[in-house]
Write a protein that holds these residues in place. Structure first.
Motif, short mmCIF file in Angstrom:
data_model
loop_
_atom_site.label_atom_id
_atom_site.label_comp_id
_atom_site.label_asym_id
_atom_site.label_seq_id
_atom_site.Cartn_x
_atom_site.Cartn_y
_atom_site.Cartn_z
N PRO A 83 59.95 61.54 56.47
CA PRO A 83 59.78 61.06 55.09
C PRO A 83 60.34 62.03 54.05
CG PRO A 83 57.69 61.84 55.96
CD PRO A 83 58.68 61.93 57.08
N VAL A 84 61.48 61.68 53.50
CA VAL A 84 62.07 62.42 52.38
C VAL A 84 62.53 61.41 51.34
CG1 VAL A 84 62.82 64.42 53.75
CG2 VAL A 84 64.38 62.50 53.43
N ASP A 85 62.59 61.84 50.11
CA ASP A 85 63.08 61.01 49.02
C ASP A 85 64.45 61.55 48.62
OD1 ASP A 85 63.67 59.67 46.69
OD2 ASP A 85 62.03 60.54 45.53
N VAL A 86 65.51 60.91 49.09
CA VAL A 86 66.85 61.38 48.78
C VAL A 86 67.31 60.89 47.40
CG1 VAL A 86 67.61 61.84 51.13
CG2 VAL A 86 67.95 59.59 50.16
N GLU A 87 66.34 60.50 46.59
CA GLU A 87 66.59 60.17 45.19
C GLU A 87 67.60 59.05 45.02
OE1 GLU A 87 66.10 64.31 42.99
OE2 GLU A 87 67.44 64.47 44.72
N LEU A 88 67.44 58.04 45.86
CA LEU A 88 68.31 56.88 45.76
C LEU A 88 67.96 56.09 44.51
CD1 LEU A 88 68.04 55.74 49.47
CD2 LEU A 88 70.04 56.78 48.39
#
Length: 180
Positions: A83-88
């Motif tokens: 779980p990571v937020d690649v800031e899409l």
């Protein structure tokens, strides 16, 4: 598989699935410190320096990785199982996108839809040719045309990764159409 290819596969493993494999951590947006990554990879017995890493990023045919502006951080553009937020940023998709899979999965997909499985998102391609290549990696390829415009009108969210892969959480079977 050449040395550079093996290093690229290992970097993909580290940045998308298992940072512990190189003894590093990723921040909440999936970024890794480049110097820590290089030291971690070298500590596994593999040999890499900054120039080799930059060459891998620059020449990767799937454009899997990105540096930040000053090249002190690196991350995978998409395909994470952690779980990571690649800031899409949410984007309006084209009316149709495509998904390549193997024919052995078709029956299940046509009844249950497309699910992210071990990834955070379902991956969709802009064209059938790319989807075909993806499907080939899994067996006898089948291309699914995805009615993404209708999905968006029905409230589904879509994101476009840095390397041009379209991402969404799930695709219900009613939005799928098998291509010839």
């Amino acid at each position: 598989m050449g040395k550079t290819d093996k290093l690229s596969v290992f970097i993909s493993l580290v940045l998308r699935h298992n940072p512990d494999a190189a003894g590093i951590t990723l921040d909440e947006h999936g970024w890794a410190d480049v110097e820590e990554l290089l030291a971690g990879i070298n500590a596994t017995g593999r040999r890499i320096d900054r120039a080799a890493l930059e060459e891998i990023v620059r020449t990767d045919n799937k454009q899997r990785y990105s540096f930040n502006e000053d090249k002190t951080l690196i991350r995978a553009n998409q395909g994470h199982s952690i779980p990571v937020d690649v800031e899409l940023k949410e984007q309006e998709p084209p009316e149709f996108l495509y998904h390549g899979t193997a024919d052995r999965f078709l029956e299940s997909i046509m009844s249950q839809g497309l699910m992210p499985m071990s990834r955070l998102y379902v991956h969709l391609s802009r064209d059938a040719e790319t989807a075909y290549k993806v499907g080939q990696r899994h067996g006898k390829p089948v291309i699914l045309k995805v009615h993404t415009g209708q999905m968006a009108r029905d409230g589904f969210q879509f994101y476009l990764s840095e390397n041009g892969v379209w991402l969404t959480g799930k695709v219900d079977a009613k939005y799928l159409e098998r291509q010839a």
